[in-house]
Design a protein around this motif. Structure first.
Motif, PDB file in Angstrom:
ATOM      1  N   LEU A 150      -3.867   1.720  13.039  1.00 39.59           N
ATOM      2  CA  LEU A 150      -5.009   2.828  12.102  1.00 39.59           C
ATOM      3  C   LEU A 150      -4.168   3.307  11.482  1.00 39.59           C
ATOM      4  O   LEU A 150      -5.434   4.232  10.594  1.00 39.59           O
ATOM      5  CB  LEU A 150      -5.828   2.984  13.320  1.00 39.59           C
ATOM      6  CG  LEU A 150      -6.662   1.760  14.163  1.00 39.59           C
ATOM      7  CD1 LEU A 150      -7.742   1.474  15.472  1.00 39.59           C
ATOM      8  CD2 LEU A 150      -7.287   0.594  12.976  1.00 39.59           C
ATOM      9  N   ALA A 151      -2.927   4.016  11.541  1.00 39.50           N
ATOM     10  CA  ALA A 151      -2.760   5.220  11.178  1.00 39.50           C
ATOM     11  C   ALA A 151      -2.345   5.304   9.871  1.00 39.50           C
ATOM     12  O   ALA A 151      -2.505   5.599   8.614  1.00 39.50           O
ATOM     13  CB  ALA A 151      -1.170   6.300  11.708  1.00 39.50           C
ATOM     14  N   ASP A 152      -1.736   3.659   9.864  1.00 42.02           N
ATOM     15  CA  ASP A 152      -1.046   3.170   7.612  1.00 42.02           C
ATOM     16  C   ASP A 152      -2.773   2.114   7.376  1.00 42.02           C
ATOM     17  O   ASP A 152      -2.836   3.135   6.467  1.00 42.02           O
ATOM     18  CB  ASP A 152      -0.107   2.394   8.492  1.00 42.02           C
ATOM     19  CG  ASP A 152       0.738   2.884   9.171  1.00 42.02           C
ATOM     20  OD1 ASP A 152       1.094   3.730   8.673  1.00 42.02           O
ATOM     21  OD2 ASP A 152       1.686   1.947   9.390  1.00 42.02           O
ATOM     22  N   GLU A 153      -2.988   1.638   8.422  1.00 42.43           N
ATOM     23  CA  GLU A 153      -4.706   1.269   7.571  1.00 42.43           C
ATOM     24  C   GLU A 153      -5.954   1.322   8.551  1.00 42.43           C
ATOM     25  O   GLU A 153      -6.182   0.921   9.835  1.00 42.43           O
ATOM     26  CB  GLU A 153      -4.273  -0.044   7.913  1.00 42.43           C
ATOM     27  CG  GLU A 153      -3.348  -0.902   6.342  1.00 42.43           C
ATOM     28  CD  GLU A 153      -2.815  -2.112   6.325  1.00 42.43           C
ATOM     29  OE1 GLU A 153      -3.353  -2.623   5.602  1.00 42.43           O
ATOM     30  OE2 GLU A 153      -1.602  -3.215   6.778  1.00 42.43           O
ATOM     31  N   GLN A 154      -7.047   1.295   8.150  1.00 46.04           N
ATOM     32  CA  GLN A 154      -8.303   1.478   9.182  1.00 46.04           C
ATOM     33  C   GLN A 154      -8.762   1.399   7.901  1.00 46.04           C
ATOM     34  O   GLN A 154      -9.490   1.398   6.834  1.00 46.04           O
ATOM     35  CB  GLN A 154      -8.291   3.263   9.275  1.00 46.04           C
ATOM     36  CG  GLN A 154      -8.409   4.615   8.188  1.00 46.04           C
ATOM     37  CD  GLN A 154      -7.783   6.058   9.283  1.00 46.04           C
ATOM     38  OE1 GLN A 154      -8.361   5.613   9.609  1.00 46.04           O
ATOM     39  NE2 GLN A 154      -6.748   6.794   8.150  1.00 46.04           N
ATOM     40  N   HIS A 155     -10.578   1.711   8.691  1.00 49.49           N
ATOM     41  CA  HIS A 155     -11.610   1.740   8.052  1.00 49.49           C
ATOM     42  C   HIS A 155     -12.381   2.883   8.431  1.00 49.49           C
ATOM     43  O   HIS A 155     -11.684   3.378   9.153  1.00 49.49           O
ATOM     44  CB  HIS A 155     -12.432   0.857   8.425  1.00 49.49           C
ATOM     45  CG  HIS A 155     -11.705  -0.904   8.506  1.00 49.49           C
ATOM     46  ND1 HIS A 155     -10.899  -1.806   8.954  1.00 49.49           N
ATOM     47  CD2 HIS A 155     -11.779  -1.863   7.001  1.00 49.49           C
ATOM     48  CE1 HIS A 155     -10.973  -2.713   8.668  1.00 49.49           C
ATOM     49  NE2 HIS A 155     -11.270  -2.575   8.164  1.00 49.49           N
ATOM     50  N   LEU A 188     -16.590   1.737  -0.700  1.00 48.18           N
ATOM     51  CA  LEU A 188     -15.410   2.677  -0.750  1.00 48.18           C
ATOM     52  C   LEU A 188     -15.493   3.775  -0.217  1.00 48.18           C
ATOM     53  O   LEU A 188     -16.783   4.321  -0.675  1.00 48.18           O
ATOM     54  CB  LEU A 188     -14.611   2.483  -2.199  1.00 48.18           C
ATOM     55  CG  LEU A 188     -14.909   1.068  -2.296  1.00 48.18           C
ATOM     56  CD1 LEU A 188     -14.152   1.248  -3.531  1.00 48.18           C
ATOM     57  CD2 LEU A 188     -13.429   0.260  -1.870  1.00 48.18           C
ATOM     58  N   ASP A 189     -15.368   4.237   1.159  1.00 42.99           N
ATOM     59  CA  ASP A 189     -14.882   5.551   1.523  1.00 42.99           C
ATOM     60  C   ASP A 189     -13.746   6.801   0.615  1.00 42.99           C
ATOM     61  O   ASP A 189     -13.441   6.153  -0.490  1.00 42.99           O
ATOM     62  CB  ASP A 189     -14.196   6.099   2.468  1.00 42.99           C
ATOM     63  CG  ASP A 189     -14.607   6.816   3.159  1.00 42.99           C
ATOM     64  OD1 ASP A 189     -15.393   7.531   3.789  1.00 42.99           O
ATOM     65  OD2 ASP A 189     -13.602   7.920   2.510  1.00 42.99           O
ATOM     66  N   THR A 190     -14.564   8.036   0.244  1.00 42.65           N
ATOM     67  CA  THR A 190     -14.412   8.130  -0.960  1.00 42.65           C
ATOM     68  C   THR A 190     -13.051   9.726  -0.898  1.00 42.65           C
ATOM     69  O   THR A 190     -12.599   9.879  -1.638  1.00 42.65           O
ATOM     70  CB  THR A 190     -15.185   9.317  -1.593  1.00 42.65           C
ATOM     71  OG1 THR A 190     -15.969  10.534  -0.388  1.00 42.65           O
ATOM     72  CG2 THR A 190     -16.402   8.297  -2.146  1.00 42.65           C
ATOM     73  N   GLU A 191     -13.134   9.584   0.541  1.00 41.05           N
ATOM     74  CA  GLU A 191     -12.192  10.723   1.355  1.00 41.05           C
ATOM     75  C   GLU A 191     -11.116   9.689   2.121  1.00 41.05           C
ATOM     76  O   GLU A 191      -9.548  10.253   1.563  1.00 41.05           O
ATOM     77  CB  GLU A 191     -12.489  11.864   2.079  1.00 41.05           C
ATOM     78  CG  GLU A 191     -13.514  12.162   1.983  1.00 41.05           C
ATOM     79  CD  GLU A 191     -14.336  13.639   2.525  1.00 41.05           C
ATOM     80  OE1 GLU A 191     -13.964  13.126   3.333  1.00 41.05           O
ATOM     81  OE2 GLU A 191     -15.254  13.891   2.070  1.00 41.05           O
ATOM     82  N   ALA A 216      -9.100   3.580  -1.099  1.00 38.51           N
ATOM     83  CA  ALA A 216      -9.596   4.309  -0.538  1.00 38.51           C
ATOM     84  C   ALA A 216      -9.892   2.261   0.347  1.00 38.51           C
ATOM     85  O   ALA A 216     -10.205   1.599   0.532  1.00 38.51           O
ATOM     86  CB  ALA A 216     -11.057   4.476  -1.420  1.00 38.51           C
ATOM     87  N   VAL A 217     -10.119   3.223   1.585  1.00 36.05           N
ATOM     88  CA  VAL A 217     -10.340   1.963   2.677  1.00 36.05           C
ATOM     89  C   VAL A 217     -11.638   1.628   2.466  1.00 36.05           C
ATOM     90  O   VAL A 217     -12.738   2.407   2.736  1.00 36.05           O
ATOM     91  CB  VAL A 217     -10.330   2.925   4.066  1.00 36.05           C
ATOM     92  CG1 VAL A 217      -8.721   3.597   4.195  1.00 36.05           C
ATOM     93  CG2 VAL A 217     -10.654   3.887   4.731  1.00 36.05           C
TER      94      VAL A 217
END
Length: 569
Positions: A59-64, A443-446, A454-455
């Motif tokens: 999750l540190a690499d790819e998350q939601h 899409l998350d903006t941060e 963007a995740v």
């Protein structure tokens, strides 16, 4: 190399397309973000599965980012997001070739005719975006039968109140039943319920170059080391690769789908296993990387004609995301209450329970608070199961009744009691998660992933009606456990989504203003784009989704095949 078909993803929505087109002679490319593992890598390692989530990204690499609804002290509601790297709540379901189909339980219930026409059957529900499907059960039925043959489904058709129409019986006999299945059958009959065997996408006999089930007791969440489980990889992709027409590129992270000035897809951009930017081109493109990630990819693929994301001028991409409503229940069978013979039956390890109830798939009960004016409502399915694996069973024993941590003699006592004095029979309730305006992907903006992309931000608002139906069904499950003589019977229904059951986000329909795809899962706005994972589903039904995703992907594959064949004549 030039390809006819390029597919993003390799699971239940992708593998039938690759299989059908490769067998027809088309040159097919699959881009899969995860590694290409085989039976040799699928160990029954409970630590790897239960505690380390080994087949999913870190999750540190790819998350939601998950948005939940909260309430202020003044009673006002608001939404707040939290990255899953902080919460630890993973929304990944198996990033490997074959996708999450490698790790499914394989409960293969078909949808029923009523699932295709919820609105016209039961009417509107305030706050829910219920629609009828643009296809009927009859249109999908031949492809359910194809999945049973080609993926391999073991089962037995029995008569029950909501048995769906079928053209054939199951092609493989039922798996060996756990002896407690007989207890369920007898108890159900005594109280007027109709217990039914559960069809499973697991081979009961060797077939198609695959072994049969070896009843290890490790199935749900585990990769199958025999190939008996009908994953997209074992059942379909292996055969497609053997044709010489399918190329699978593993560890290929697709980050953008390019479109030209006319709005057609012109290329797919991805990072290879070394992090290098690569490009793939084809005549027809298929996206099938599960509901959340499919919506994220389309939203991120902006172009001249699609400033809001590919195929999203209607603003519908990511909308009407659905999970599965319902909950769980359980009851304990105390060894002290049982004969020696019954204890031995209960302690049996390996075979599956494989029993379900669908008596209330359509509820006809005027006393039910969720019913319409005619006293009717859509209900669901109750499946029974054991948690047989020791680490899963031991989880929770480190706490006392006050939820305080225990150790030493008390912990030993808890573990001994868990494993030597009783066994717990559980049930799972599946009912519709109604689509609403408060369940969607954006899409998350941060927050970004390790590639700087963007995740997905996932809002998980549930409709209250789902809870009412789930509670109604859970009480039915409790009654069966009571009839069986279980003790300590409890159940719970939650508005939190089961993350392994997701659909919607690119619903199909006849109106381009309210849907992303047409009835063939072709994007209304992009002629050479298809979406074949669970994203197409406008409503989810009251069973696990994988069977229907497989069947629909085979249906769409036939449409794509005919289109491809016409282009080369």
């Amino acid at each position: 190399m030039s390809f006819d078909i390029c597919i993003v993803g390799s699971g239940a929505g992708a593998s039938p397309v690759a299989y059908t087109l490769a067998k027809a002679g088309a040159k097919v490319l699959i881009l899969e973000k995860g590694p290409w593992l085989t039976e040799k890598e699928f160990f029954k390692d409970e630590l790897a599965i239960s505690l380390r989530d080994s087949y999913n990204p870190k999750l540190a690499d790819e998350q939601h980012v998950i948005e939940e609804e909260y309430q202020t002290a003044d009673g006002e509601n608001y939404w707040q997001g939290e990255p899953t790297s902080e919460s630890g709540w993973s929304f990944w379901n198996g990033n490997v070739v074959g996708g999450s189909s490698n790790f499914m339980s394989g409960y293969f219930h078909r949808l029923k005719p009523v699932d295709f026409k919820l609105k016209s059957t039961f009417g509107d529900i305030e706050g829910a975006n219920i629609v009828d499907w643009p296809i009927s059960y009859d249109e999908l039925e031949p492809f359910y039968a194809q999945v049973e043959r080609d993926v391999g489904v073991s089962g037995k058709v029995v008569s029950h109140p909501h048995q769906e129409p079928r053209s054939t019986d199951f092609p493989y006999p039922p798996l060996v039943d756990h002896q407690v299945s007989d207890w369920i059958d007898k108890a159900a009959k005594n109280i007027g319920y109709h217990s039914m065997p559960v069809p499973r996408a697991i081979l009961s006999t060797p077939a198609m170059g695959r072994k049969s089930c070896e009843y290890s007791g490790y199935c749900s969440s585990y990769g199958c080391s025999t190939g008996a489980k009908g994953s997209g990889r074992a059942a379909l992709l292996n055969h497609a690769v053997a044709t010489g027409n399918l190329t699978i590129k593993a560890n290929a992270k697709v980050y953008h789908i390019a479109s030209d000035d006319e709005g057609k897809i012109s290329a797919i951009h991805y990072y290879d296993s070394q992090g290098r930017e690569q490009t793939a081109t084809a005549k027809i493109y298929v996206v099938a990387c599960q509901a959340v990630e499919t919506s994220r990819l389309l939203l991120a693929s902006k172009g001249k004609k699609f400033p809001q994301g590919l195929a999203n001028n209607s603003g519908q991409v990511g909308k009407n995301l659905v999970f599965s409503g319902g909950g769980t229940g359980k009851g304990d069978f105390l060894f002290a209450d049982l004969t020696t013979e019954k204890q031995a039956q209960l302690k049996q390890v390996g075979p599956f329970i494989n029993r379900a109830l669908q008596d209330w798939y359509q509820i006809d009960d005027k006393s039910f608070s969720g019913a319409n004016q005619q006293g009717q409502a859509k209900g669901g399915t109750i499946d029974f199961l054991f948690y047989q694996n020791p680490i899963a069973r031991a989880q929770g024993q480190q706490f006392n009744d006050e939820n305080e941590l225990v150790w030493g003699e008390q912990l030993q006592k808890n573990l001994k009691e868990e494993f030597t004095s009783y066994k717990t029979l559980r049930f799972e309730v599946f009912n519709d998660w109604l689509p609403t305006d408060d369940c969607f992907v954006s899409l998350d903006t941060e927050v970004t992933d390790k590639w700087g992309q963007a995740v997905a931000k996932v809002r998980i608002g549930a409709h209250q009606h789902d809870m009412v139906v789930g509670e109604y069904l859970a009480k039915k499950g409790e009654k069966l456990l009571e009839s069986m003589g279980a003790k300590n019977i409890t159940s719970s229904v939650s508005s939190y989504p089961p993350t392994n059951l997701m659909a919607g986000g690119c619903r199909f329909g006849n109106d381009p203003k309210t849907s992303v795809l047409n009835k063939y899962c072709q994007a209304h706005e992009v002629n050479n784009l298809y979406v074949t994972d669970g994203s197409f589903m406008p409503t989810g039904g009251s069973v696990p989704y994988t069977f229907t995703i497989y069947a629909n992907a085979f249906r769409v594959a036939e449409h794509i095949k005919h289109r491809w064949q016409e282009s080369i004549i």
